[in-house]
Design a protein around this motif. Structure first.
Motif, PDB file in Angstrom:
ATOM      1  N   ALA A   1      37.029  22.798  71.248  1.00 37.53           N
ATOM      2  CA  ALA A   1      36.419  22.042  70.039  1.00 37.53           C
ATOM      3  C   ALA A   1      35.633  20.908  70.078  1.00 37.53           C
ATOM      4  N   MET A   2      35.688  20.173  71.081  1.00 36.13           N
ATOM      5  CA  MET A   2      34.779  19.027  71.388  1.00 36.13           C
ATOM      6  C   MET A   2      33.447  19.513  71.651  1.00 36.13           C
ATOM      7  N   LEU A   3      33.314  20.552  72.538  1.00 41.90           N
ATOM      8  CA  LEU A   3      32.177  21.205  72.922  1.00 41.90           C
ATOM      9  C   LEU A   3      31.314  21.792  71.719  1.00 41.90           C
ATOM     10  N   ALA A   4      31.965  22.381  70.911  1.00 40.65           N
ATOM     11  CA  ALA A   4      31.507  22.899  69.589  1.00 40.65           C
ATOM     12  C   ALA A   4      31.065  22.030  68.673  1.00 40.65           C
TER      13      ALA A   4
ATOM     14  N   ILE B   1      29.837  18.977  69.647  1.00 38.35           N
ATOM     15  CA  ILE B   1      28.864  18.193  70.249  1.00 38.35           C
ATOM     16  C   ILE B   1      27.632  19.031  70.220  1.00 38.35           C
ATOM     17  N   LYS B   2      27.942  20.469  70.005  1.00 29.53           N
ATOM     18  CA  LYS B   2      26.656  21.412  69.960  1.00 29.53           C
ATOM     19  C   LYS B   2      26.087  21.373  68.791  1.00 29.53           C
ATOM     20  N   ASP B   3      27.052  21.189  67.534  1.00 27.95           N
ATOM     21  CA  ASP B   3      26.775  21.157  66.023  1.00 27.95           C
ATOM     22  C   ASP B   3      25.803  19.948  65.796  1.00 27.95           C
ATOM     23  N   THR B   4      26.305  18.790  66.268  1.00 23.48           N
ATOM     24  CA  THR B   4      25.873  17.389  66.091  1.00 23.48           C
ATOM     25  C   THR B   4      24.462  16.925  66.636  1.00 23.48           C
ATOM     26  N   THR B   5      24.458  17.681  67.915  1.00 18.53           N
ATOM     27  CA  THR B   5      23.273  17.367  68.639  1.00 18.53           C
ATOM     28  C   THR B   5      21.927  17.890  68.484  1.00 18.53           C
ATOM     29  N   ARG B   6      21.819  18.591  67.284  1.00 16.55           N
ATOM     30  CA  ARG B   6      20.650  19.440  66.965  1.00 16.55           C
ATOM     31  C   ARG B   6      19.899  18.565  65.790  1.00 16.55           C
ATOM     32  N   ALA B   7      18.490  18.665  66.542  1.00 19.86           N
ATOM     33  CA  ALA B   7      17.519  17.685  65.449  1.00 19.86           C
ATOM     34  C   ALA B   7      17.090  18.562  64.381  1.00 19.86           C
ATOM     35  N   THR B   8      16.810  17.923  63.155  1.00 23.83           N
ATOM     36  CA  THR B   8      16.114  18.812  62.057  1.00 23.83           C
ATOM     37  C   THR B   8      14.926  18.702  62.389  1.00 23.83           C
ATOM     38  N   ASP B   9      14.191  19.792  61.738  1.00 26.13           N
ATOM     39  CA  ASP B   9      12.505  19.940  61.799  1.00 26.13           C
ATOM     40  C   ASP B   9      11.788  18.672  61.483  1.00 26.13           C
ATOM     41  N   ASP B  10      12.231  17.835  60.394  1.00 24.84           N
ATOM     42  CA  ASP B  10      11.617  16.588  60.075  1.00 24.84           C
ATOM     43  C   ASP B  10      11.938  15.657  61.192  1.00 24.84           C
TER      44      ASP B  10
END
Length: 145
Positions: free
Chosen positions: A78-81, A83-92
């Motif tokens: 759950a923690m890795l999931a 982190i995986k979702d929150t560390t993605r940067a948007t195109d902007d």
């Protein structure tokens, strides 16, 4: 007599000092070679609890930690999931960071500020068109369906 003493002193200076006794070790292996053999000799086993490859030497510690909390694997996943979702940067965000980098390092991206402005403007226009927005010069807002 003095000549003989001078000759003996010259021979004493020219003759090398006797070397201390050398210790000869047979079948010597360098430390680096020993560590390479140790690294190659490490065997791994599949953990029955987690399915991971674990060195045989560390298996007891791995089992102890795994058995302390049975929900540990679920919590870890759950923690890795998260982190995986929150560390993605948007195109902007990526565009802003690249733009900042381009401002600080014009030698990499463009030779003049005008070239850099043109490149950034083209990228922004291209991304807005892909998102369904009109060209900035034509007007602001989404295109009607």
């Amino acid at each position: 007599a003095e000549a003989a003493e001078a000759e003996a002193a010259a021979e004493a200076e020219a003759a090398p000092a006797p070397e201390p006794q050398m210790k000869i070790v047979k079948n010597y292996k360098r430390v680096a070679e020993k560590t390479k053999q140790g690294a190659q000799g490490t065997e791994f086993v599949v953990s029955p609890l987690t399915g991971e490859l674990v060195p045989v030497d560390d298996m007891a510690e791995h089992m102890r930690i795994s058995l302390i909390d049975p929900k540990w694997k679920e919590q870890r996943n759950a923690m890795l999931a998260k982190i995986k979702d929150t560390t993605r940067a948007t195109d902007d965000e990526i565009a802003r960071n690249v733009s900042r980098l381009a401002h600080t390092r014009p030698d990499i991206f463009a030779s003049t500020k005008e070239e850099m402005r043109n490149i950034v403007a083209e990228e922004v226009a291209r991304s807005r068109k892909a998102e369904g927005f009109k060209d900035i010069a034509a007007g602001v807002g989404p295109t009607p369906p």
